[in-house]
Design a protein around this motif. Sequence first.
Motif, PDB file in Angstrom:
ATOM      1  N   TYR A   1       0.853  -1.183   0.000  1.00 14.28           N
ATOM      2  CA  TYR A   1       0.000   0.000   0.000  1.00 14.28           C
ATOM      3  C   TYR A   1       0.892   1.238   0.000  1.00 14.28           C
ATOM      4  O   TYR A   1       2.014   1.216   0.507  1.00 14.28           O
TER       5      TYR A   1
ATOM      6  N   ARG B   1       3.838   0.829   2.708  1.00 16.77           N
ATOM      7  CA  ARG B   1       3.605  -0.123   3.783  1.00 16.77           C
ATOM      8  C   ARG B   1       3.988  -1.499   3.301  1.00 16.77           C
ATOM      9  O   ARG B   1       3.372  -2.044   2.396  1.00 16.77           O
TER      10      ARG B   1
ATOM     11  N   THR C   1       5.941  -7.581   5.659  1.00 16.02           N
ATOM     12  CA  THR C   1       7.144  -8.381   5.817  1.00 16.02           C
ATOM     13  C   THR C   1       6.791  -9.853   5.911  1.00 16.02           C
ATOM     14  O   THR C   1       5.649 -10.234   6.101  1.00 16.02           O
TER      15      THR C   1
ATOM     16  N   SER D   1       7.341 -11.762   8.226  1.00 15.33           N
ATOM     17  CA  SER D   1       6.876 -12.122   9.557  1.00 15.33           C
ATOM     18  C   SER D   1       5.436 -11.703   9.775  1.00 15.33           C
ATOM     19  O   SER D   1       4.885 -11.926  10.841  1.00 15.33           O
TER      20      SER D   1
ATOM     21  N   THR E   1       4.267  -8.582   9.813  1.00 13.28           N
ATOM     22  CA  THR E   1       4.056  -7.263  10.405  1.00 13.28           C
ATOM     23  C   THR E   1       3.941  -6.217   9.296  1.00 13.28           C
ATOM     24  O   THR E   1       4.066  -6.534   8.128  1.00 13.28           O
ATOM     25  N   TYR E   2       3.720  -5.013   9.682  1.00 13.51           N
ATOM     26  CA  TYR E   2       3.373  -3.990   8.708  1.00 13.51           C
ATOM     27  C   TYR E   2       4.266  -2.769   8.891  1.00 13.51           C
ATOM     28  O   TYR E   2       3.841  -1.754   9.390  1.00 13.51           O
ATOM     29  N   LYS E   3       5.489  -2.907   8.415  1.00 14.82           N
ATOM     30  CA  LYS E   3       6.451  -1.820   8.567  1.00 14.82           C
ATOM     31  C   LYS E   3       6.155  -0.750   7.533  1.00 14.82           C
ATOM     32  O   LYS E   3       5.976  -1.022   6.346  1.00 14.82           O
ATOM     33  N   TYR E   4       6.111   0.494   7.964  1.00 18.72           N
ATOM     34  CA  TYR E   4       5.927   1.623   7.063  1.00 18.72           C
ATOM     35  C   TYR E   4       7.288   2.259   6.780  1.00 18.72           C
ATOM     36  O   TYR E   4       8.084   2.462   7.691  1.00 18.72           O
TER      37      TYR E   4
END
Lengths: 117, 114
Positions: free
Chosen positions: A33, A95, A98, A100, A102-105
């Motif tokens: 995103y 965004r 990953t 794993s 998660t949602y790293k920005y």
Amino acid sequence: AQTVTQSQPEMSVQEAETVTLSCTYDTSESDYYLFWYKQPPSRQMILVIRQEAYKQQNATENRFSVNFQKAAKSFSLKISDSQLGDAAMYFCAYRSRTTSGTYKYIFGTGTRLKVLA
Amino acid sequence: GAGVSQSPRYKVAKRGQDVALRCDPISGHVSLFWYQQALGQGPEFLTYFQNEAQLDKSGLPSDRFFAERPEGSVSTLKIQRTQQEDSAVYLCASSWGTSYNEQFFGPGTRLTVL
């Protein structure tokens, strides 16, 4: 690793005119995103607009619209009928989803928009 | 409260001191993020919580940085033995779910290390 690049440190626009802020990104993912955030001098970031990568239609929110070119990895923001209140730092963000889950920005370095009366 | 709050808003620390920065997310928000924003730069991801679980801490710059969210609501970012390069604005953001829901940001804590 994903990167987000905003090549315009500063832009100016006359009130009521239109301005386009540029953003390019690099990723090998297909599911992601993209966002534009606004940060006024008070520092509190607010979401301007978001785009899902799987949607071909460009997102629009009132005076704000994007030009999303997935193949070119480009995501520009167009502000129409600029208002004095639009003056702020604008950050493009990606965004990542990953492995794993998660949602790293990941944010770009920002473009400072000045609106001239 | 109506939004994400952070305290203190400003913190001055002498090099070598420990500091603790607090984030109160919007009630009910599952996801919580910490970012570091250096002067003139964009926010850089530090860590991510889903409820009380710290699912991603890959952005923490060193083992001097530690974050917790023991009850799945309030979070604390602790920096031990502060260094001058730790001077930055620390932003907290929360979101309702775990998908691409909008992040709501707090006003940040400006940390200055002398």
